[in-house]
Design an enzyme around this catalytic site. Sequence first.
Site, PDB file in Angstrom:
ATOM      1  N   TYR A  60       0.807  -1.222   0.000  1.00  0.00           N
ATOM      2  CA  TYR A  60       0.000   0.000   0.000  1.00  0.00           C
ATOM      3  C   TYR A  60       0.844   1.278   0.000  1.00  0.00           C
ATOM      4  O   TYR A  60       0.304   2.372  -0.043  1.00  0.00           O
ATOM      5  CB  TYR A  60      -1.003  -0.011   1.165  1.00  0.00           C
ATOM      6  CG  TYR A  60      -2.139  -0.990   0.945  1.00  0.00           C
ATOM      7  CD1 TYR A  60      -2.535  -1.340  -0.348  1.00  0.00           C
ATOM      8  CD2 TYR A  60      -2.814  -1.571   2.015  1.00  0.00           C
ATOM      9  CE1 TYR A  60      -3.572  -2.235  -0.573  1.00  0.00           C
ATOM     10  CE2 TYR A  60      -3.864  -2.466   1.798  1.00  0.00           C
ATOM     11  CZ  TYR A  60      -4.230  -2.796   0.504  1.00  0.00           C
ATOM     12  OH  TYR A  60      -5.261  -3.688   0.288  1.00  0.00           O
ATOM     13  N   ASN A  91       7.354  -2.770   3.427  1.00  0.00           N
ATOM     14  CA  ASN A  91       8.390  -2.010   2.700  1.00  0.00           C
ATOM     15  C   ASN A  91       7.889  -0.614   2.326  1.00  0.00           C
ATOM     16  O   ASN A  91       7.671  -0.281   1.184  1.00  0.00           O
ATOM     17  CB  ASN A  91       8.878  -2.763   1.457  1.00  0.00           C
ATOM     18  CG  ASN A  91       7.778  -3.000   0.435  1.00  0.00           C
ATOM     19  OD1 ASN A  91       6.603  -3.023   0.788  1.00  0.00           O
ATOM     20  ND2 ASN A  91       8.159  -3.156  -0.812  1.00  0.00           N
ATOM     21  N   ASP A 149       9.522  -8.415   2.679  1.00  0.00           N
ATOM     22  CA  ASP A 149       9.213  -8.558   1.247  1.00  0.00           C
ATOM     23  C   ASP A 149       9.777  -7.414   0.411  1.00  0.00           C
ATOM     24  O   ASP A 149       9.699  -6.250   0.779  1.00  0.00           O
ATOM     25  CB  ASP A 149       7.712  -8.666   1.011  1.00  0.00           C
ATOM     26  CG  ASP A 149       7.433  -9.011  -0.441  1.00  0.00           C
ATOM     27  OD1 ASP A 149       7.878 -10.076  -0.877  1.00  0.00           O
ATOM     28  OD2 ASP A 149       6.803  -8.195  -1.128  1.00  0.00           O
ATOM     29  N   ASN A 275       9.189  -8.998  -9.681  1.00  0.00           N
ATOM     30  CA  ASN A 275      10.199  -9.745  -8.956  1.00  0.00           C
ATOM     31  C   ASN A 275       9.537 -10.675  -7.958  1.00  0.00           C
ATOM     32  O   ASN A 275       8.877 -10.193  -7.041  1.00  0.00           O
ATOM     33  CB  ASN A 275      11.126  -8.762  -8.227  1.00  0.00           C
ATOM     34  CG  ASN A 275      12.333  -9.453  -7.636  1.00  0.00           C
ATOM     35  OD1 ASN A 275      12.640 -10.580  -8.001  1.00  0.00           O
ATOM     36  ND2 ASN A 275      12.993  -8.794  -6.710  1.00  0.00           N
ATOM     37  N   ASP A 302       0.367 -10.014  -4.542  1.00  0.00           N
ATOM     38  CA  ASP A 302       1.562  -9.155  -4.621  1.00  0.00           C
ATOM     39  C   ASP A 302       1.222  -7.842  -5.343  1.00  0.00           C
ATOM     40  O   ASP A 302       1.998  -7.344  -6.158  1.00  0.00           O
ATOM     41  CB  ASP A 302       2.734  -9.875  -5.316  1.00  0.00           C
ATOM     42  CG  ASP A 302       4.061  -9.141  -5.128  1.00  0.00           C
ATOM     43  OD1 ASP A 302       4.112  -8.153  -4.366  1.00  0.00           O
ATOM     44  OD2 ASP A 302       5.060  -9.558  -5.754  1.00  0.00           O
ATOM     45  N   GLY A 321       7.228  -4.975 -10.347  1.00  0.00           N
ATOM     46  CA  GLY A 321       5.910  -5.209  -9.750  1.00  0.00           C
ATOM     47  C   GLY A 321       4.763  -4.744 -10.620  1.00  0.00           C
ATOM     48  O   GLY A 321       4.899  -3.810 -11.404  1.00  0.00           O
TER      49      GLY A 321
HETATM   50 ZN   LIG Z   1       8.268 -10.059  -2.895  1.00  0.00          ZN
END
Ligand SMILES: [Zn+2]
Length: 426
Positions: A60, A91, A149, A275, A302, A321
């Site tokens: 988010y 992250n 992550d 990734n 993800d 991503g």
């Molecule tokens: Zn990841």
Amino acid sequence: MRLLLKNGQVYQNNSFINADVLIEGQKIKAIGKLNCNVDREIDVTGKIVVPGLVDVHVHYRDPGLTYKEDVHTGTMAAAHGGFTTTCAMANVDPVPNTPELIRQMMAHNRQTGVVHVYQYAPITADLTSDQLIDYQAMYQLGVCGFSNDGHGVQHGGTMYKAMQGIQAVGLPLAEHVEDDSLKFNGVMNEGANAEKLGLDGIPGECETSQLARDLVLVAKTGVHYHVCHVSTKESVKLIRIAKSMGINVTCEAAPHHLLLNDGMITSDDAYYKMNPPLRTAEDQEALIEGLLDGTIDMIATDHAPHADDEKLHGMVGAAFGITGSETAFSSLYTKLVKTGKCKLEQLINWMTIQPAKLFGLNRAGMLQIGDAADIAVFDCDHAFKFREEDYLSKGRNTPFTNQQLYGQTVMTIVDGEIKYQREKEL
Ligand SMILES: [Zn+2]
């Protein structure tokens, strides 16, 4: 407020029954053929009525990177995709290394999220250091698990100590397995397709070798080790063997790894950069097989939104991503269920009861009388397409735009309140 969903195909105990669902306040009051006075009745004839979907892997970007997404837009996107429970990765900026930062994020998730948002705490400070965080304090605040992550834990000794600490509090350690020294600055899967496009490759060993190390450590520590976004056939094989040995491992696959492969990348298009990267058709098949035989426990998106200028200039330099919350169910339904690769009931289980049960998420993932009314309604009969302007996420970075899909979200209900409703029904 009494709300009646009339005449749906309602998911109950692994099958669909024709029934009505009565919601009173925040709870499911009754399921069956009902005649009652209500404040609002919605005809859902021909639609499937299922437990709100559960996603244990979303980004988010909040705080710190809210130009990409924030908790409000991210959860609007979740509701648009039929999700009523999500787990947000750590992250962000600043990385929530301390209980105080986690407390603030959890309060913000509650205040601005339109679905239930659980929060991960990091495994190590700043996601990349070897300094462990206070697992006990984070556990007491109610985090759903621990994850770095975006980064693998590079040192075996650090991972071993982290596993011991996290095992003691009994939460999952959700690992993004990636050995940085085997990444070689790649931007897509290593192999013929990368060579054709003149792009540097990321070998599958980058994931699988670190997974092998971790499984050895899980056998010793007993921690609940959850593998994020499994992407290679060798990883599936290792996890299958580990499970047969009684090692405490679960794992997820992402919709893009299940539905796409590197042979589909025909130009230098960063909407195909993620990734781990899209692997080969053979890897893709192994992931589907892994789901079918129970090696892979669940599907998680993800969801990784980025701004346009981070994704529109080719793979090199682009962010890793793609978004996933809005397109997950319909793309999986269209390409796995409609093609006969799996049953609708299986897909629902991988996206509801399985993640909820394995992550201990408080009665999510089921439709039961007396439970919170977290419900998704999908239209599986009519084709539709996502246009860029349809997305509620700030990110539009997905290759699924403009594809003909089935399984459009009609409505998403969280704690008895309609949080998303398709325009047609208004
Ligand atoms: Zn990841």
